[in-house]
Design a protein around this motif. Structure first.
Motif, mmCIF file in Angstrom:
data_model
loop_
_atom_site.group_PDB
_atom_site.id
_atom_site.type_symbol
_atom_site.label_atom_id
_atom_site.label_comp_id
_atom_site.label_asym_id
_atom_site.label_seq_id
_atom_site.Cartn_x
_atom_site.Cartn_y
_atom_site.Cartn_z
ATOM 1 N N ASN A 25 -2.195 3.934 9.167
ATOM 2 C CA ASN A 25 -0.956 4.617 9.272
ATOM 3 C C ASN A 25 -0.281 4.596 7.674
ATOM 4 N N LYS A 26 1.099 5.119 8.241
ATOM 5 C CA LYS A 26 1.843 5.193 7.327
ATOM 6 C C LYS A 26 3.019 4.297 6.846
ATOM 7 N N ASN A 27 3.085 3.065 8.581
ATOM 8 C CA ASN A 27 4.013 2.422 8.023
ATOM 9 C C ASN A 27 2.766 1.070 7.368
ATOM 10 N N ALA A 28 1.336 1.095 7.761
ATOM 11 C CA ALA A 28 0.291 -0.270 7.433
ATOM 12 C C ALA A 28 0.736 0.150 5.187
ATOM 13 N N ASN A 73 1.667 13.958 -1.371
ATOM 14 C CA ASN A 73 2.184 13.655 -3.341
ATOM 15 C C ASN A 73 1.504 12.356 -3.755
ATOM 16 N N ILE A 74 1.002 11.413 -2.369
ATOM 17 C CA ILE A 74 0.384 10.105 -3.271
ATOM 18 C C ILE A 74 -0.915 10.510 -3.375
ATOM 19 N N VAL A 134 -7.458 10.877 -4.424
ATOM 20 C CA VAL A 134 -8.277 10.654 -2.876
ATOM 21 C C VAL A 134 -7.764 11.379 -1.685
ATOM 22 N N THR A 135 -8.701 11.825 -0.717
ATOM 23 C CA THR A 135 -9.098 12.089 0.383
ATOM 24 C C THR A 135 -7.950 11.669 0.893
ATOM 25 N N GLU A 141 5.891 4.274 -6.605
ATOM 26 C CA GLU A 141 6.565 5.463 -7.466
ATOM 27 C C GLU A 141 7.120 6.560 -6.303
ATOM 28 N N GLU A 142 6.618 7.131 -5.473
ATOM 29 C CA GLU A 142 6.904 8.443 -3.976
ATOM 30 C C GLU A 142 8.005 7.421 -3.343
#
Length: 209
Positions: free
Chosen positions: A52-55, A34-35, A41-42, A20-21
Motif C-alpha cells: 500500500n502507499k503507506n508501506a 506519477n511514480i 513500472v506497472t 522525488e514525488e
C-alpha cells in the motif's frame, strides 16, 4: 524505464521516484501514477513490492531518507575536524542543496510536519532520525569538551537539541518565505551561538563563509 526482470533494481527505482514525488508534493499528495510514469513500472509490480502507499512511504524513510541523514552527519564523527566549524559547515552545505533550484526544505522536517501527528509509522521513523542527529551533534560537542575546544560548562545533549532545532527552524523559515535571506540571517545567528560555545570565544574560528 527499469528492467522489470531485476526485482532489486525495480524496487530501487520505485523508491527513488517515490522520494522525488514525496519531496515535491508531500506524502498525502504524492501520486502513485506519477511514480509509475517515472519508472515505467506497472501498478501490479509496485504493489508486489509495497502492499500500500503507506508501506511505500515507510520504505522511502527507511531506505532513502535515513541513510542520507546518517551520511549528512558523518563528518561530525571525524576526530580531526573541529566540531563547531563542522556543524556550521553542514548547515551551510545543506542550505545550498535545499535552495539550489527552489526552497524545498529538509525532507525529514517536511514529513515531520506533515505526517508525525497523523501516523505512528512515520512518527517513530522520523523521531529516530532526529534523535540520531541530536546524538551525532552531542558526541561531537563532548569530543570538543575533551580536547578543550568546547566549553566545559555546557550540557552537550541540551546544546545539541537546541542546535538541531535552530537548524530545522531555519530551513522552515526559508521554505515558508520562499527565499534564502531569512535563512542567511539564521545562519549568522547560529554562527554566533556556536562561537559562544568555544572554550575561548576570543579565538573562535566559527564564522559564516
Amino acid at each position: 524505464m527499469v528492467n522489470r526482470r531485476d526485482p532489486d533494481k525495480t524496487r530501487e527505482a520505485l523508491l527513488a521516484a517515490a522520494f522525488e514525488e514525496i519531496y515535491a508534493q508531500g506524502f498525502r499528495s504524492a501520486s502513485i501514477d506519477n511514480i509509475l510514469r517515472r519508472t515505467g513500472v506497472t501498478k501490479g509490480a509496485l504493489y508486489h513490492h509495497f502492499p500500500n502507499k503507506n508501506a511505500l512511504g515507510y520504505a522511502v524513510v527507511d531506505d532513502v531518507i535515513a541513510p542520507w541523514a546518517r551520511e549528512m552527519m558523518a563528518p561530525l564523527d571525524d576526530p580531526n575536524l573541529d566540531p563547531l566549524d563542522t556543524l556550521l559547515r553542514l548547515a551551510q552545505e545543506q542550505l545550498a542543496e535545499d535552495t539550489k533550484d527552489s526552497v524545498g526544505g529538509c525532507p525529514v522536517n517536511n514529513l515531520v510536519h506533515e505526517m508525525s501527528g497523523l501516523d505512528d509509522g512515520f512518527r517513530t521513523r522520523l523521531d529516530a532520525i532526529m534523535l540520531d542527529w541530536r546524538d551525532s551533534i552531542a558526541r561531537a560537542l563532548r569530543r570538543g569538551q575533551q580536547d578543550g575546544s568546547v566549553r566545559q560548562n555546557i550540557d552537550a545533549d541540551d546544546a545539541a537539541a537546541f542546535s538541531l532545532a535552530a537548524y530545522e527552524g531555519c530551513i522552515s523559515i526559508a521554505k515558508s518565505s520562499r527565499h534564502t535571506d531569512l535563512y542567511d540571517a539564521c545562519v549568522r545567528g547560529m554562527a554566533a551561538i556556536l562561537g559562544s560555545l568555544r572554550a575561548d570565544p576570543g579565538n573562535a574560528s566559527t564564522a559564516v563563509a
